[in-house]
Write a protein that holds these residues in place. Structure first.
Motif, short mmCIF file in Angstrom:
data_model
loop_
_atom_site.label_atom_id
_atom_site.label_comp_id
_atom_site.label_asym_id
_atom_site.label_seq_id
_atom_site.Cartn_x
_atom_site.Cartn_y
_atom_site.Cartn_z
N SER A 1 -7.95 10.87 -3.98
CA SER A 1 -7.79 10.25 -5.32
C SER A 1 -9.09 10.75 -6.05
O SER A 1 -10.26 10.31 -5.72
N SER B 1 -5.28 7.21 -0.77
CA SER B 1 -5.57 7.16 -2.22
C SER B 1 -6.51 6.29 -2.55
O SER B 1 -6.33 5.12 -3.01
N ARG C 1 -4.36 4.07 -12.18
CA ARG C 1 -4.03 5.30 -11.54
C ARG C 1 -2.85 5.20 -10.75
O ARG C 1 -2.36 5.99 -10.21
N ASP D 1 -1.75 8.65 -9.08
CA ASP D 1 -2.08 8.70 -7.76
C ASP D 1 -1.41 8.41 -6.70
O ASP D 1 -1.78 8.78 -5.48
N THR E 1 3.31 10.76 -5.65
CA THR E 1 3.21 11.57 -4.44
C THR E 1 4.54 12.05 -3.81
O THR E 1 5.75 11.32 -3.73
#
Length: 447
Positions: A58, A280, A303, A307, A311
């Motif tokens: 991250s 992360s 985020r 993040d 995914t």
């Protein structure tokens, strides 16, 4: 399903690997540069392979590279960075994510290669691969943008260090980074030019434990594989300061894969469970608010989509955060943290992702909590009481119970904590991983 053919960790069994690359390249080239969302349109459904995250970083900021120092130390000019990453899922076909997050300026990657690390800055020549983006060897990332490479053919095992070599031509003052990489990466001095195809890496004479530019590695995997994303702060990054006053990273744990996420991956491997554990987490990160200082990044609420939810192959999330919300002003109340946890749970559930919510370990004896917010422990206890009794998350992981000192519940066990008195040592990370119920993970919908 039992793991076969990979003594180093969870990887795609050899019987599946042989059939993947040809199918993958035929089906996925057209979509390889698309977003790596968990509902990847390249996913062939339960009958075909799909992208699954194998390694994740991250990005917390874009500064002149700082390497755990608050004062910038260097810019980038006509030089190559060889970033070492350690994937948790092996395979034969992968793709690479690069990032220019938090940077108001574009950055050009003049050349990118990927290879298995040999020793230090050197790589195995037979594994060296050129990386392209939309068929192009050079690519420019717009401000705050992410890039996804074309599929790369490379047969590798889990926990095999990979070296991502990135050449930045011209002048680029800012670099997207995460300052706690815990793997040594290498770079050449300014003006040393393109070294991406040099296996020896002789010109890469300097090193850093920050992670630059590299954001993620995905592997093309059978349908039954999925990823677990851990979201956290410096505890989850594996950071272990060498002194009570935080300070430099203890070099004794660098390049050893001793985070709780690494230990958890090994447990999953031993159990034959097809899950890849991704990390992360950023140093100093908070749940509710954004950065406390420039290198701690946007908070989890800000985020979460980019993040975490986006995914590749994600099925589960472990959220282990809250220490910095209580330690740094403006501090959060139990009600504010509960509301944030609830918001995160609702957003994950809407995306079909299961949430495993962790309690906050003690830290009041540390310099951070004890020095900045000495009265935070009663608030932490209230938050943990809520976590243990709430019904918004799917599972509770009690890291507080694992790490706290029975003789002093406001402190961590002396045998499990590092000199900072807030960051667990490797034994503490092992204990954290051992406390996770492997049966609580949702995993892939394709069994």
């Amino acid at each position: 399903m039992k793991r076969t053919g990979n003594p180093h960790g969870l990887g795609i069994p050899k019987k599946y690997r042989a059939a993947l690359p040809a199918f993958a390249l035929a089906c996925l080239l057209a979509t390889a540069t698309a977003s790596a969302a968990h509902a990847d349109p390249a996913d062939g459904g339960c009958g075909g392979p799909h992208w699954v995250g194998s390694w994740l970083m991250s990005p917390s900021d874009a500064m002149p590279v700082s390497d755990m120092a608050l004062t910038p130390t260097r810019s980038l000019f006509d030089q190559t960075y060889r970033i070492v990453v350690v994937p948790h899922l092996g395979g034969q076909t992968l793709r690479l994510h690069l990032t220019n997050r938090h940077n108001p300026l574009p950055v050009t990657f003049g050349a990118v290669t990927l290879a298995e690390q040999d020793q230090g800055s050197s790589v195995r020549p037979d594994t060296l691969r050129h990386v392209t983006f939309g068929g192009q060897a050079s690519v420019t990332a717009a401000p705050d943008a992410d890039l996804v490479s074309d599929p790369i053919d490379l047969d590798f095992d889990a926990f095999t260090p990979l070296s991502v070599s990135v050449f930045v031509p011209g002048l680029s003052v800012l670099a997207a980074e995460n300052i706690v990489g815990l793997s040594t990466s290498y770079y050449g001095p300014p003006g040393s030019g393109d070294q991406t195809t040099d296996p020896a890496g002789a010109a890469l004479t300097m090193n850093t434990t920050s992670v630059l530019f590299a954001f993620g590695v995905d592997v093309l995997a059978p349908a039954q594989y999925s990823s677990v994303v851990t979201v956290g702060d410096s505890i989850s990054t594996g950071y272990e300061g060498a002194t009570y006053y935080e300070g430099p990273q203890d070099p004794a744990i660098v390049d050893r894969n001793l985070r709780y996420t690494d230990f958890l991956q090994r447990r999953l491997n031993a159990a034959g469970i097809p899950l890849s554990v991704l990390n992360s987490s950023t140093w100093g990160n908070r749940v509710v608010l954004d950065e406390t200082i420039p290198q701690t990044g946007p908070g989890a609420l800000a985020r979460l989509q980019r993040d975490v939810i986006d995914t590749a192959g994600i099925s589960d999330v472990i959220l282990a955060m809250g220490t910095n919300d209580l330690a740094f002003p403006p501090t959060q109340t139990p009600e504010q943290l509960a509301a944030a946890y609830t918001d995160i749970a609702n957003r994950l559930h809407a995306a079909g992702i299961r949430l495993h919510l962790a309690t906050i370990p003690p830290s009041v004896r540390s310099f951070i909590a004890g020095g900045i917010s000495p009265n935070s422990d009663p608030v932490r206890q209230q938050v943990n009481a809520w976590i243990r009794t709430q019904h918004v998350a799917d599972d509770v992981i009690d890291f507080d119970a694992v790490l706290r000192d029975p003789a002093d519940p406001a402190a961590q066990r002396p045998d499990l904590v590092s000199p900072t008195l807030v960051h667990p040592n490797p034994r503490g990370h092992q204990a954290m991983a051992d406390s996770v119920d492997l049966g609580a993970f949702q995993g892939s919908r394709c069994r």
